[in-house]
Enzyme design. Sequence first.
Site, PDB file in Angstrom:
ATOM      1  N   ARG A  55       0.841  -1.205   0.000  1.00 34.30           N
ATOM      2  CA  ARG A  55       0.000   0.000   0.000  1.00 34.30           C
ATOM      3  C   ARG A  55       0.875   1.255   0.000  1.00 34.30           C
ATOM      4  NH1 ARG A  55      -2.033  -3.895  -0.161  1.00 34.30           N
ATOM      5  NH2 ARG A  55      -1.936  -3.288  -2.329  1.00 34.30           N
ATOM      6  N   HIS A 105      -6.576   7.841  11.728  1.00 33.80           N
ATOM      7  CA  HIS A 105      -6.272   6.418  11.585  1.00 33.80           C
ATOM      8  C   HIS A 105      -4.801   6.171  11.276  1.00 33.80           C
ATOM      9  CE1 HIS A 105     -10.769   5.450  10.598  1.00 33.80           C
ATOM     10  NE2 HIS A 105     -10.542   5.634  11.883  1.00 33.80           N
ATOM     11  N   CYS A 132      14.809   0.355  14.434  1.00 34.94           N
ATOM     12  CA  CYS A 132      14.244   1.647  14.812  1.00 34.94           C
ATOM     13  C   CYS A 132      15.361   2.676  14.842  1.00 34.94           C
ATOM     14  CB  CYS A 132      13.592   1.536  16.188  1.00 34.94           C
ATOM     15  SG  CYS A 132      13.127   3.136  16.909  1.00 34.94           S
ATOM     16  N   CYS A 135      16.012   3.522  18.860  1.00 37.06           N
ATOM     17  CA  CYS A 135      16.535   2.576  19.850  1.00 37.06           C
ATOM     18  C   CYS A 135      17.240   1.370  19.233  1.00 37.06           C
ATOM     19  CB  CYS A 135      15.428   2.104  20.786  1.00 37.06           C
ATOM     20  SG  CYS A 135      14.218   0.997  20.007  1.00 37.06           S
ATOM     21  N   GLY A 171     -16.960  11.688   1.065  1.00 39.36           N
ATOM     22  CA  GLY A 171     -16.498  10.366   0.654  1.00 39.36           C
ATOM     23  C   GLY A 171     -16.385   9.343   1.755  1.00 39.36           C
ATOM     24  N   GLU A 196     -22.804   8.359  -3.155  1.00 43.33           N
ATOM     25  CA  GLU A 196     -24.186   7.940  -2.902  1.00 43.33           C
ATOM     26  C   GLU A 196     -24.479   8.181  -1.443  1.00 43.33           C
ATOM     27  OE1 GLU A 196     -23.205   3.189  -2.252  1.00 43.33           O
ATOM     28  OE2 GLU A 196     -23.850   3.908  -4.227  1.00 43.33           O
TER      29      GLU A 196
END
Length: 225
Positions: A55, A105, A132, A135, A171, A196
């Site tokens: 994604r 989100h 990371c 760390c 939307g 819609e």
Amino acid sequence: MRIVVLTGAGISAESGLTTFRDSGGLWEGHDPMQVATPEAYADDPGLVHRFYDARRAALSGVEPNAAHHALVRLEDALGDDLLVVTQNVDDLHERAGSRRVHHIHGRLQSAWCTRCGGRHEWHGALADGPACPSCGAADLRPDIVWFGEVPYGMDVVEEALEGCDLFVSIGTSGVVYPAAAFVHWARGATLELNLEPSAGATDFAESRQGPATRLVPAWVDEVLA
């Protein structure tokens, strides 16, 4: 005029990004419960990482559309009196030029270290277990709010809705909470712009149907006039 705009998958769909669920209830061929819950991540982190890596990579192939750019025009006119609250995890609002965007989100291009709690801008893959930057632990996960987790910054959203003159939903399906309840939290007028009628369309003072790329620029023109 103080305006709060909520955007959902419908605005990004017109740029070519798939909506959260298709007509069969799947998301990019996956059951959302297999890729969008803490339990799914604990059970098969590799699958979840590969899903979000794909994604994230797909964002480079799409561009903001006329609806995104119209909201930038509105922000240029209203400044801090406009807040865009988005359920979307893409970066199309920011790439169009919006500055006051609140991602409830999370964001695809952010990684969260579950070891130290650090959040880092991230554009590459996570499936290969990178360290990371803070760390050094290999405990980075997508900085995405999954089912069963609390959306980010709800106090910011609630305060904005209580003080707004107009709440506009663009939307959205009207079935994902808490966003579906924002229309009830808003103190001012309410308007829905959707392909819609959503599941909560009757809760809005006005509901207009059509593609976001047509409805949003026309509505912005009305406000600016």
